[in-house]
Design an enzyme around this catalytic site. Structure first.
Site, PDB file in Angstrom:
ATOM      1  N   GLY A 109       0.804  -1.215   0.000  1.00  0.00           N
ATOM      2  CA  GLY A 109       0.000   0.000   0.000  1.00  0.00           C
ATOM      3  C   GLY A 109       0.841   1.271   0.000  1.00  0.00           C
ATOM      4  N   GLU A 112       1.613   1.821  -3.540  1.00  0.00           N
ATOM      5  CA  GLU A 112       0.354   2.215  -4.192  1.00  0.00           C
ATOM      6  C   GLU A 112      -0.004   3.656  -3.865  1.00  0.00           C
ATOM      7  OE1 GLU A 112      -1.588  -1.238  -2.512  1.00  0.00           O
ATOM      8  OE2 GLU A 112      -2.086  -1.938  -4.524  1.00  0.00           O
ATOM      9  N   GLU A 132       2.699  -8.112  -1.461  1.00  0.00           N
ATOM     10  CA  GLU A 132       1.453  -8.703  -0.961  1.00  0.00           C
ATOM     11  C   GLU A 132       1.384 -10.202  -1.177  1.00  0.00           C
ATOM     12  OE1 GLU A 132       1.656  -5.860  -2.725  1.00  0.00           O
ATOM     13  OE2 GLU A 132       0.185  -4.405  -1.992  1.00  0.00           O
TER      14      GLU A 132
HETATM   15  C1  HXC Z   1       2.293  -3.435  10.330  1.00  0.00           C
HETATM   16  C2  HXC Z   1       4.592  -3.243  10.146  1.00  0.00           C
HETATM   17  C3  HXC Z   1       4.498  -3.268   8.732  1.00  0.00           C
HETATM   18  C4  HXC Z   1       3.205  -3.379   8.149  1.00  0.00           C
HETATM   19  C5  HXC Z   1       6.567  -3.089   9.282  1.00  0.00           C
HETATM   20  N1  HXC Z   1       5.884  -3.129  10.431  1.00  0.00           N
HETATM   21  N2  HXC Z   1       5.755  -3.175   8.224  1.00  0.00           N
HETATM   22  N3  HXC Z   1       3.491  -3.327  10.919  1.00  0.00           N
HETATM   23  N4  HXC Z   1       2.150  -3.464   8.995  1.00  0.00           N
HETATM   24  N5  HXC Z   1       3.015  -3.381   6.832  1.00  0.00           N
HETATM   25  C6  HXC Z   1       6.416  -3.067  11.790  1.00  0.00           C
HETATM   26  C7  HXC Z   1       7.081  -4.363  12.183  1.00  0.00           C
HETATM   27  O1  HXC Z   1       6.116  -5.290  12.618  1.00  0.00           O
HETATM   28  C8  HXC Z   1       7.982  -3.911  13.278  1.00  0.00           C
HETATM   29  O2  HXC Z   1       7.215  -3.740  14.443  1.00  0.00           O
HETATM   30  C9  HXC Z   1       8.427  -2.530  12.833  1.00  0.00           C
HETATM   31  O3  HXC Z   1       7.453  -2.108  11.873  1.00  0.00           O
HETATM   32  C10 HXC Z   1       9.779  -2.534  12.150  1.00  0.00           C
HETATM   33  O4  HXC Z   1       9.748  -3.492  11.109  1.00  0.00           O
HETATM   34  P1  HXC Z   1      10.852  -4.652  10.977  1.00  0.00           P
HETATM   35  O5  HXC Z   1      10.263  -5.723  10.142  1.00  0.00           O
HETATM   36  O6  HXC Z   1      11.376  -5.048  12.305  1.00  0.00           O
HETATM   37  O7  HXC Z   1      11.987  -3.874  10.185  1.00  0.00           O
HETATM   38  P2  HXC Z   1      13.055  -4.471   9.172  1.00  0.00           P
HETATM   39  O8  HXC Z   1      13.602  -5.773   9.689  1.00  0.00           O
HETATM   40  O9  HXC Z   1      13.979  -3.365   8.884  1.00  0.00           O
HETATM   41  O10 HXC Z   1      12.242  -4.844   7.835  1.00  0.00           O
HETATM   42  C11 HXC Z   1      11.629  -3.828   7.075  1.00  0.00           C
HETATM   43  C12 HXC Z   1      10.623  -4.455   6.068  1.00  0.00           C
HETATM   44  C13 HXC Z   1       9.622  -5.344   6.849  1.00  0.00           C
HETATM   45  C14 HXC Z   1      11.356  -5.275   5.019  1.00  0.00           C
HETATM   46  C15 HXC Z   1       9.916  -3.277   5.384  1.00  0.00           C
HETATM   47  O11 HXC Z   1       9.094  -4.588   7.939  1.00  0.00           O
HETATM   48  C16 HXC Z   1       8.475  -5.822   6.024  1.00  0.00           C
HETATM   49  O12 HXC Z   1       8.606  -6.737   5.215  1.00  0.00           O
HETATM   50  N6  HXC Z   1       7.299  -5.241   6.243  1.00  0.00           N
HETATM   51  C17 HXC Z   1       6.059  -5.686   5.625  1.00  0.00           C
HETATM   52  C18 HXC Z   1       6.024  -5.274   4.188  1.00  0.00           C
HETATM   53  C19 HXC Z   1       4.749  -5.753   3.505  1.00  0.00           C
HETATM   54  O13 HXC Z   1       4.481  -6.932   3.381  1.00  0.00           O
HETATM   55  N7  HXC Z   1       3.944  -4.798   3.058  1.00  0.00           N
HETATM   56  C20 HXC Z   1       2.723  -5.077   2.348  1.00  0.00           C
HETATM   57  C21 HXC Z   1       1.589  -5.114   3.312  1.00  0.00           C
HETATM   58  S1  HXC Z   1       0.124  -5.621   2.479  1.00  0.00           S
HETATM   59  P3  HXC Z   1       7.699  -4.341  15.879  1.00  0.00           P
HETATM   60  O14 HXC Z   1       6.539  -4.046  16.772  1.00  0.00           O
HETATM   61  O15 HXC Z   1       7.996  -5.782  15.656  1.00  0.00           O
HETATM   62  O16 HXC Z   1       8.922  -3.525  16.172  1.00  0.00           O
HETATM   63  C22 HXC Z   1      -0.462  -4.232   1.765  1.00  0.00           C
HETATM   64  C23 HXC Z   1      -1.763  -4.421   1.071  1.00  0.00           C
HETATM   65  C24 HXC Z   1      -2.262  -3.166   0.468  1.00  0.00           C
HETATM   66  O17 HXC Z   1       0.105  -3.212   1.821  1.00  0.00           O
HETATM   67  C25 HXC Z   1      -3.594  -3.425  -0.128  1.00  0.00           C
HETATM   68  C26 HXC Z   1      -4.543  -2.315  -0.004  1.00  0.00           C
HETATM   69  C27 HXC Z   1      -4.292  -1.414   1.113  1.00  0.00           C
END
Ligand code: HXC
Length: 258
Positions: A109, A112, A132
């Site tokens: 997102g 996006e 995703e």
């Molecule tokens: C909730 C999130 C988050 C997310 C990161 N965090 N991304 N929380 N939703 N999308 C939180 C982690 O849980 C963590 O919290 C803190 O942020 C730091 O993240 P880390 O993972 O510890 O950092 P790092 O190791 O540096 O990795 C960074 C990263 C990873 C590669 C960006 O965080 C990651 O893969 N995030 C998810 C990316 C993702 O899948 N996005 C798509 C989401 S689906 P804590 O509490 O543990 O410290 C989407 C659908 C959209 O977007 C559709 C319509 C809206």
């Protein structure tokens, strides 16, 4: 207004929205997106504001929708709420130009959201991706549509099907971002671009945005006709008289909102 998840400021004629959930890498929670819609609407109706910049922090523009919030949701939850269109379409709906200034992660997102803006200026640290697929879903805020129109089928398919992240250089090469700047200059460069836009004739700017956007909605002949109508309409504005007079008199133009 008062915001918990954003910092919202006016810098002269530029509206600046800074996503501010650093501990969650600016994950786009329902609360954050609702606030962003409010902030954008405020700028949209503020006559002083001519352009908007949306940015994050050094580490993340936004790491996507909030996975913690999404995990328990059912089909009915997301269907009935029309997740996410109801809260998310503000940047693409507004008439004033919106620039995304992206450093660090712009994922899911977050990517996006950046693509809903009119153009993206990226820091050299920027990373874009549609991960995703790796959490059992697919892009839901335009990733399969805006990314494909922006960079073509092969790049979009690879990113959407594998979740591979691309860096700023690759994003620029494939036309996803307008340009790449050193991370330390990002905000300044985005604000300069926004100030420049905000200083031009307001109707011309809005018409130009509308005309470019019509390229995504219409067959070429209709788009060309639409452009010509707006082009003709520009001759009814004060900006056209002033802009051309200023050129001929070899002086800077001074535009109003008319
Ligand atoms: C909730 C999130 C988050 C997310 C990161 N965090 N991304 N929380 N939703 N999308 C939180 C982690 O849980 C963590 O919290 C803190 O942020 C730091 O993240 P880390 O993972 O510890 O950092 P790092 O190791 O540096 O990795 C960074 C990263 C990873 C590669 C960006 O965080 C990651 O893969 N995030 C998810 C990316 C993702 O899948 N996005 C798509 C989401 S689906 P804590 O509490 O543990 O410290 C989407 C659908 C959209 O977007 C559709 C319509 C809206």
């Amino acid at each position: 207004g008062d915001y918990d998840n954003l910092v919202v400021e006016k810098r002269g004629a530029v509206g600046l929205i800074t996503l501010n959930r650093p501990k969650a890498l600016n994950a786009l929670s329902d609360a954050l997106t609702a606030e962003m819609t409010d902030a954008l609407e405020e700028f949209e109706s503020d006559e002083e504001v001519g352009a908007v910049v949306i940015t994050g922090n050094e580490k993340a523009f936004a790491a996507g929708a909030d996975i913690k919030e999404m995990q328990p949701k059912s089909f009915s939850d997301v269907y009935l709420a029309d997740f996410i269109t109801s809260t998310w379409e503000a940047p693409s709906k507004g008439r004033k130009p919106v620039i995304a200034a992206v450093a660090g992660y712009a994922l899911g997102g977050g990517a996006e959201l950046a693509m809903m803006c009119d153009f993206i200026i990226a820091a050299d640290s920027a990373k874009f991706g549609q991960p995703e697929i790796s959490i059992g879903i697919l892009p839901g805020a335009g990733g399969t549509q805006r990314l494909t129109r922006s960079v073509g089928k092969s790049k979009a398919m690879e990113m959407v099907l594998t979740g591979r992240m691309i860096d700023a250089e690759e994003a620029e090469r494939m036309g996803l971002v307008a340009r790449v700047v050193p991370a330390s200059d990002l905000l300044n460069e985005a604000l300069l671009a926004a100030e420049k836009i905000a200083a031009f004739s307001r109707p011309a700017v809005l018409m130009a945005k509308e005309a470019v956007n019509s390229a995504f909605e219409t067959p070429l002949a209709d788009g060309l006709r639409y452009e010509r109508r707006l082009f003709h309409a520009a001759f009814a504005t004060e900006g056209q008289k002033e802009g051309m007079a200023a050129f001929l008199e070899k002086r800077p133009a001074k535009y109003t909102n008319r």
